[in-house]
Enzyme design. Structure first.
Site, PDB file in Angstrom:
ATOM      1  N   GLU A 174       1.277  -0.167  -5.014  1.00 53.87           N
ATOM      2  CA  GLU A 174       0.231   0.839  -5.196  1.00 53.87           C
ATOM      3  C   GLU A 174       1.045   2.017  -5.349  1.00 53.87           C
ATOM      4  OE1 GLU A 174      -1.630   2.717  -2.362  1.00 53.87           O
ATOM      5  OE2 GLU A 174      -3.481   3.013  -3.495  1.00 53.87           O
ATOM      6  N   ASP A 193       0.823  -1.248  -0.069  1.00 53.90           N
ATOM      7  CA  ASP A 193       0.131   0.022   0.073  1.00 53.90           C
ATOM      8  C   ASP A 193       0.794   1.089   0.100  1.00 53.90           C
ATOM      9  OD1 ASP A 193      -2.899   1.274   0.754  1.00 53.90           O
ATOM     10  OD2 ASP A 193      -1.528   2.009   2.212  1.00 53.90           O
TER      11      ASP A 193
HETATM   12  C1  GLC Z   1      -3.983   3.407  -0.128  1.00 52.11           C
HETATM   13  C2  GLC Z   1      -5.445   2.656  -0.120  1.00 52.11           C
HETATM   14  C3  GLC Z   1      -6.257   3.608   0.651  1.00 52.11           C
HETATM   15  C4  GLC Z   1      -5.949   4.168   1.918  1.00 52.11           C
HETATM   16  C5  GLC Z   1      -4.686   4.674   1.595  1.00 52.11           C
HETATM   17  C6  GLC Z   1      -3.945   4.956   3.118  1.00 52.11           C
HETATM   18  O1  GLC Z   1      -4.177   4.273  -1.155  1.00 52.11           O
HETATM   19  O2  GLC Z   1      -5.785   2.290  -1.143  1.00 52.11           O
HETATM   20  O3  GLC Z   1      -7.576   3.086   0.698  1.00 52.11           O
HETATM   21  O4  GLC Z   1      -6.760   5.194   2.381  1.00 52.11           O
HETATM   22  O5  GLC Z   1      -3.739   3.973   1.190  1.00 52.11           O
HETATM   23  O6  GLC Z   1      -3.466   3.858   3.784  1.00 52.11           O
END
Ligand code: GLC
Ligand code: MG
Length: 689
Positions: free
Chosen positions: A381, A311
Site C-alpha cells: 500500500e 501497510d
Molecule cells: C494505512 C491504513 C490506514 C491506517 C494507516 C496507518 O494507510 O490503510 O487505515 O490508518 O495505514 O497504519
C-alpha cells in the site's frame, strides 16, 4: 586372471546344465550342441536317461528355449525373423522416447507462465469490525467471518484480505499493534484464527493478512523497553533530542495532522510517528528491527497464511539527518505547516533502502512458496498520487521480485470527473506506466476512502463494477461493493475514527458501516443485541445480500456474472486489452486473444447523459453487435449496429462477438498484454507467441 577363471567356470556349468535338460535337442540346428553333451558326460546320462527322456517330452512342449546355451540362443536370435522385428522395436522405442522428450521440452518452452491464484480471483477486503458480529458486542469478529465464508464462494471470490485483527488498543482500529503474535480479544483468539484459516483452506479460499511494518502501538512491549533505554531496544524507534516545551525537532508532519514528533517523559526525548502519536515509527535502519519483522512474517507464514497486504510502506524509512522538508508554498509561515499536503515528503517517504527491505521480506515469502499451490502473495500500500513511477518501483525488477503488485488507487479518483475520457485517463495512468510483463490491478474502494457509490454516485455503481471486472489484472473489492453499499452519515458526536476527531469531514467512519446481509435486525450484522459499533446504513432493507441474491438484475447478480465471465473466458484472463474510444460520456475497450474466436467489447457510459457511440471506423468489429450483458438488464441481448451503440448514463455493456481478425496488430499503441499468449482452438491449449 580372476575374472577369466570365473567366465570359464560358468561356461562349463552352462554346458552341464544343457545336458541335464535335453529340451534343446529338438530345436532346429541344435544337433551339434547335443553331440557335445553326449560325448562329454555319457555315464551320468545313462543313470538318469529314462527319467530325463520322459521329462524332456513335456519340457519341450512348454519351454522350447529354456536352458538353451548362449551360443545356440545367439544363433536363433540372429535369424532375420527375430532380428528384424527386434531392431524395429528397438528403434521405435528410441524414437518414441526422443519424441516424448522433444514434445515435453517444446510444451514447456511454448507454454505461457501459469497463472497463480492471485491472478485469477479478485481480492475481497474484509474490515473485521464491520463484517459480521458473532457474539453480539456490536463489533465484528473472526467467528463472524467464518460464518460468512459461503458468501465468497457464491461470488466466486477465492482471496480474502482481512484488515488487522492483532492485539491492539484500537486507537487506529487495529493499525496500532500491541502484539503482532496475538489476536485481539475483541475479534476472538488464536484458536478462532486457526479455525478460520483451516476452514478457509477447506473451502479453497486464501487468507491475506494485513501487516504493518512501519509502526507499532505505543503499548507494544518494544516501545516500553525502548523508552526505558533497554540496551537492546533503545534504538527500536526513531528518537531524537528535543525541547519538551516545543517538541518539534523539525517540520515533519503526521498523516493525521500536526507535528509527527511527541515528547516522551520517560525517556526525555522525542519519538517520531508518521501517523497517530500512539503509533510510534519503528527504526527500520536497525537490523534487529528488520529481523523482528522477518520473524513475524515467518510466524504467520508458518501458520499457513497465503499472503500479506503491507501497510503504509512508503513511510518505512526516514532520512537519518532529520532535516526540514521543503514547503509546498515556501511563503507559508512555518507554524501553519500542519498537514501532509503542506510539505514535499523528500525525507519521510520512499527513502533509498526501502525496496531492498521489501525484497528481503519477499524472499522470506518465496521460501514458503515452494509447494505447488502454496504461493504466498504480497501487495503493498503506497499512495504516491501523481508520482506514478514511485508506485511502480514496488513491482521490483525483472531480476528481483518485490510486491506481486502495488495497489492501484487511481480509480478512486473517478468521482473527480465522471466521464469517459477521465476513466480512460485513470486506467491509462497505470497501463502506460506499468513495467512490461507485470500484472495490473484495480481498487475502487477501501477502509480509508469514501465508498465509490457515494462519491461517484449510485448511478455509476454497476458500471464501475463492470469496468473493475473486465479490465486486465486483479480487481479488489471492498466489502459491500458487490451490493452497492454507500457511505453512512456521521455526526461529530458519532465519530469513532481518530482521523475524524478534529474534522468530521476527514472521518473514515462513513465507509466502515456494518455489512448489509439481510433485511432483518442490524442488517444481519449482529443478530443478538441492538449494538453496532457504527450505525447501519438506512438503505439496508433493499441493499443487502439476501434480497439481491434473489434478483437477477441486482448489483450482486451482475457482479457474480461478470466475475464468472472473467474467470472462465480466456480473453479476460490472458488476452490483450485495447482502448477503442473515449469521449465525454463513453469509455470503450476490448479484450481479445489471438486464435480465440470470441472477443469482448465493453462500452461504458460514465457521463451525465445518454450517448450514441459510432464504432464504424473500427473495421475489426462486425457490423452487428449483440449485447451479452448490460447493467440495464432490459438491454441484455439487444443488437446494435456498430455505428449506433446506445447507452444511458451509468450504463455499461459487455458485447461478445466472433471474429479471427484481431484489433491489436494494427493498433499496437492502444493495446497492452502482460504475457503474450495465443490460443490453439483445435486442441484447446495456450502457447507463447
Ligand atoms: C494505512 C491504513 C490506514 C491506517 C494507516 C496507518 O494507510 O490503510 O487505515 O490508518 O495505514 O497504519
Ligand atoms: Mg517509518
Amino acid at each position: 586372471m580372476c575374472s577369466r577363471t570365473k567366465i570359464e567356470n560358468s561356461g562349463q556349468m552352462e554346458l552341464e546344465e544343457t545336458i541335464r535338460n535335453p529340451g534343446f535337442k529338438d530345436v532346429d540346428d541344435g544337433g551339434s550342441a547335443a553331440d557335445t553333451s553326449s560325448s562329454g558326460t555319457g555315464e551320468r546320462r545313462d543313470s538318469t536317461a529314462v527319467k530325463l527322456d520322459a521329462a524332456a517330452e513335456e519340457y519341450t512342449q512348454l519351454k522350447p528355449y529354456a536352458g538353451m546355451p548362449k551360443e545356440v540362443l545367439l544363433l536363433h536370435s540372429s535369424r532375420a525373423r527375430y532380428r528384424v522385428p527386434r531392431e524395429i522395436l528397438f528403434w521405435l522405442i528410441v524414437c518414441c522416447t526422443l519424441a516424448l522428450v522433444a514434445v515435453t521440452i517444446t510444451i514447456i518452452a511454448l507454454s505461457p507462465p501459469c497463472l497463480s491464484w492471485w491472478h485469477i480471483t479478485p481480492v475481497y477486503q474484509v474490515y473485521p469490525r464491520s463484517f459480521r458480529d458473532s457474539d453480539g458486542d456490536g463489533v465484528g469478529d473472526l467467528k463472524g467471518i467464518k460464518e460468512k465464508l459461503d458468501h465468497f464462494l457464491d461470488l466466486n471470490i477465492k482471496a480474502v484480505w482481512i484488515s488487522p485483527f492483532y492485539r491492539s488498543p484500537m486507537k487506529d482500529f487495529g493499525y496500532d499493534v500491541e502484539d503482532f503474535m496475538d489476536v485481539d480479544p475483541l475479534f476472538g483468539n488464536m484458536q478462532d484464527f486457526e479455525e478460520l484459516l483451516a476452514e478457509m483452506h477447506n473451502k479453497g479460499l486464501k487468507l491475506i493478512m494485513d501487516f504493518i511494518p512501519n509502526h507499532t502501538s505505543d503499548r507494544h512491549r518494544w516501545f516500553n523497553l525502548s523508552r526505558t533505554k533497554d540496551p537492546h531496544y533503545k534504538d527500536y524507534y526513531v528518537w531524537t533530542d528535543c525541547d519538551p516545551a516545543s517538541p518539534k525537532p523539525n517540520n515533519w508532519v503526521s498523516i493525521f495532522g500536526n507535528s509527527s514528533w511527541t515528547y516522551d517523559e520517560v525517556r526525555g526525548q522525542c519519538y517520531l510517528h508518521q501517523f497517530l502519536k500512539e503509533q510510534p515509527d519503528l527504526n527500520l535502519r536497525n537490523p534487529y528491527v528488520v529481523q523482528e519483522i522477518i520473524d513475524l512474517i515467518s510466524f504467520w507464514l508458518e501458520k499457513g497464511v497465503d499472503g500479506f497486504r503491507m501497510d503504509a510502506v512508503k513511510h518505512m524509512l526516514e532520512a537519518a539527518h532529520l532535516r526540514d522538508e521543503p514547503q509546498v508554498d515556501p511563503d507559508m509561515p512555518p507554524e501553519l505547516v500542519t498537514t501532509e499536503w503542506d510539505l514535499y515528503h523528500d525525507y519521510t517517504t520512499s527513502q533509498v533502502g526501502l525496496h531492498d527491505m521489501l525484497r528481503e521480506f519477499r524472499a522470506v515469502m518465496d521460501d514458503y512458496s515452494r509447494e505447488p499451490g502454496r504461493y504466498r502473495f504480497m501487495v503493498t500500500e503506497s499512495y504516491d498520487y501523481e508520482e506514478v513511477d514511485k508506485t511502480m518501483m514496488y513491482y521490483g525488477t525483472p531480476l528481483v521480485k518485490e510486491s506481486d503488485f502495488p495497489f492501484n488507487f487511481y480509480l478512486l479518483d473517478l468521482p473527480q470527473n465522471t466521464s469517459g475520457w477521465w476513466a480512460k485517463h485513470l486506467v491509462d495512468l497505470w497501463m502506460s506506466n506499468m513495467p512490461s510483463g507485470k500484472w495490473p490491478n484495480w481498487v475502487v474502494g477501501n477502509h480509508d476512502r469514501p465508498r465509490i457509490g457515494s462519491s461517484a454516485g449510485r448511478m455509476y455503481v454497476r458500471a464501475i463494477n463492470l469496468m473493475l471486472l473486465t479490465l486486465p489484472g486483479t480487481p479488489t473489492t471492498y466489502y459491500g461493493e458487490e451490493i452497492g453499499m454507500e457511505n453512512i452519515n456521521i455526526t461529530q458526536s458519532q465519530v469513532q475514527d481518530p482521523a475524524g476527531k478534529y474534522n468530521v469531514s476527514l472521518s473514515r467512519d462513513p465507509e466502515r458501516s456494518p455489512m448489509q446481509w439481510n433485511s432483518e435486525k442490524n442488517a444481519g450484522f449482529n443478530t443478538q443485541t441492538n449494538k453496532t459499533w457504527l450505525p447501519v446504513h438506512p438503505s439496508y432493507e433493499t441493499v443487502n445480500v439476501e434480497v439481491q441474491k434473489e434478483d437477477e438484475g441486482s448489483v450482486l447478480s451482475q457482479y457474480r456474472f461478470l466475475n464468472g465471465l472473467r474467470q472462465s473466458e480466456l480473453p479476460f484472463l490472458r488476452g490483450w486489452f485495447c482502448y477503442v474510444l473515449s469521449d465525454t460520456n463513453v469509455f470503450s475497450y476490448l479484450r481479445e486473444l489471438d486464435g480465440h474466436k470470441e472477443a469482448y467489447l465493453m462500452v461504458i457510459n460514465f457521463g451525465r447523459g445518454s450517448s450514441t457511440t459510432d464504432l464504424s471506423a473500427v473495421k475489426e468489429l462486425p457490423n452487428e453487435l449483440r449485447v451479452l450483458m448490460s447493467t440495464n438488464t432490459a438491454n441484455n441481448q439487444k443488437v446494435f449496429q456498430k455505428s449506433r451503440i446506445q447507452t444511458e448514463a451509468g450504463e455499461g455493456l459487455v458485447i461478445r462477438y466472433s471474429t479471427y481478425t484481431r484489433f491489436h496488430p494494427s493498433h499496437p499503441a492502444q493495446c497492452y498484454v502482460s504475457e503474450k499468449a495465443c490460443y490453439l482452438e483445435t486442441v484447446g491449449i495456450l502457447y507463447k507467441c
